[in-house]
Design a protein around this motif. Structure first.
Motif, PDB file in Angstrom:
ATOM      1  N   LYS A  13       0.832  -1.207   0.000  1.00 39.27           N
ATOM      2  CA  LYS A  13       0.000   0.000   0.000  1.00 39.27           C
ATOM      3  C   LYS A  13       0.866   1.256   0.000  1.00 39.27           C
ATOM      4  N   LYS A  16       2.686   2.489  -3.365  1.00 37.40           N
ATOM      5  CA  LYS A  16       1.849   3.013  -4.442  1.00 37.40           C
ATOM      6  C   LYS A  16       1.914   4.536  -4.472  1.00 37.40           C
ATOM      7  N   GLU A 104       2.044  -4.167 -17.304  1.00 32.56           N
ATOM      8  CA  GLU A 104       0.819  -3.486 -16.899  1.00 32.56           C
ATOM      9  C   GLU A 104      -0.326  -3.653 -17.900  1.00 32.56           C
ATOM     10  N   ASP A 107      -3.036  -9.390 -19.935  1.00 29.94           N
ATOM     11  CA  ASP A 107      -4.170 -10.005 -19.243  1.00 29.94           C
ATOM     12  C   ASP A 107      -3.690 -11.284 -18.558  1.00 29.94           C
ATOM     13  N   LYS A 183       1.134 -10.801 -10.893  1.00 30.95           N
ATOM     14  CA  LYS A 183      -0.163 -10.144 -10.772  1.00 30.95           C
ATOM     15  C   LYS A 183      -0.117  -9.056  -9.711  1.00 30.95           C
ATOM     16  N   GLN A 184       0.529  -9.340  -8.598  1.00 31.58           N
ATOM     17  CA  GLN A 184       0.654  -8.335  -7.543  1.00 31.58           C
ATOM     18  C   GLN A 184       1.513  -7.161  -8.007  1.00 31.58           C
ATOM     19  N   SER A 185       2.578  -7.478  -8.713  1.00 32.27           N
ATOM     20  CA  SER A 185       3.461  -6.436  -9.243  1.00 32.27           C
ATOM     21  C   SER A 185       2.722  -5.580 -10.260  1.00 32.27           C
ATOM     22  N   GLN A 186       1.922  -6.221 -11.082  1.00 37.48           N
ATOM     23  CA  GLN A 186       1.138  -5.506 -12.085  1.00 37.48           C
ATOM     24  C   GLN A 186       0.205  -4.497 -11.430  1.00 37.48           C
ATOM     25  N   GLU A 187      -0.445  -4.917 -10.364  1.00 38.73           N
ATOM     26  CA  GLU A 187      -1.389  -4.037  -9.673  1.00 38.73           C
ATOM     27  C   GLU A 187      -0.671  -2.839  -9.056  1.00 38.73           C
ATOM     28  N   LYS A 190       0.402  -0.515 -12.032  1.00 39.71           N
ATOM     29  CA  LYS A 190      -0.744   0.207 -12.592  1.00 39.71           C
ATOM     30  C   LYS A 190      -1.119   1.404 -11.719  1.00 39.71           C
ATOM     31  N   THR A 191      -1.130   1.196 -10.422  1.00 42.60           N
ATOM     32  CA  THR A 191      -1.480   2.288  -9.502  1.00 42.60           C
ATOM     33  C   THR A 191      -0.428   3.382  -9.538  1.00 42.60           C
TER      34      THR A 191
END
Length: 241
Positions: A13, A16, A104, A107, A183-187, A190-191
């Motif tokens: 968190k 970000k 990023e 899919d 997937k966690q890294s992507q999120e 993206k943020t």
């Protein structure tokens, strides 16, 4: 002291926020001299990522510097070279899928994409001279916009957030774990990119690196490399900012 799930969530968190993210990167460059080896490795491979000679040279540098020396493992260079080349040849077809991609924008819920990533990771990580950490580093050199690096401590921290898989095969479990890590890294990425452009992030990042050295090698870090720096400081070096 072991890190718990709540601490991992709080860290994710916090980074970000671009300023907190950059603070971790700054600390990395202050205390980690081996980054020079990464720059040389990445610069070498980037000249022609599909050229086996360039790929092998860059991969050997980063494996010997970070995995062998760092972990005090014995080096069988001939076996290492054979394993790297064989894994690369075995995964060429799947690697082409990601040639012009960025993490990023991929899919990661698409079955074909997921299978390709796991297959690629398994081809490298199943080789005894490469294993899980080495696989992530070599794959990142081949495509630094898609594949994240990790080490045992980073993997252990993020794994606390992963669902449990039924497979009894350890290699398959770690491949699933790597996919979840992406997937966690992507999120996170993206943020971050919603809050700051990658160009501006790199501009700020350059304030605390040897700019001339990077320019000599015509090299620029990707946002995935910056995220690895933050992960390394928090989980490998156990420094909280």
């Amino acid at each position: 002291m072991r890190i718990d799930k709540i601490e991992v969530i709080e860290y994710i968190k916090s980074i970000k926020d671009p300023q907190k993210f950059l603070a971790y990167c700054k600390k990395y460059h202050e205390i980690e001299p081996r980054d020079i080896a990464y720059i040389v490795s990445a610069s070498t491979v980037s000249k022609d990522p599909e050229n086996v000679s360039f790929m092998l040279a860059g991969a050997e540098i980063i494996i010997i510097t970070w995995n062998i020396i760092g972990g005090q493992r014995k080096l069988n260079r001939k076996r290492l070279e054979e394993d790297i080349v064989n894994a690369y040849e075995e995964s060429k077809k799947d690697l082409k899928i990601f040639r012009e991609k960025r993490l990023e924008n991929i899919d990661l819920d698409d079955t074909n994409i997921r299978d390709a990533i796991k297959n690629i990771f398994l081809k490298f990580s199943s080789k005894n001279s490469i294993r899980y950490t080495g696989a992530s580093k070599i794959l990142h050199l081949i495509n630094p916009h898609v594949f994240m690096m990790w080490d045992t401590k980073i993997r252990g921290a993020y794994h606390k957030l992963h669902k449990r898989h039924r497979s009894y095969d350890k290699n398959q479990k770690i491949a699933e774990c790597y996919l979840e890590f992406l997937k966690q890294s992507q999120e996170i990425i993206k943020t971050l990119l919603h809050n700051i452009s990658e160009d501006d992030l790199w501009k700020e990042h350059q304030k605390f690196i040897n700019k001339e050295f990077f320019e000599t090698f015509s090299f620029r870090e990707t946002i995935l490399k910056m995220l690895d720096e933050a992960n390394y400081i928090r989980f490998t070096r156990k420094i909280t900012l």
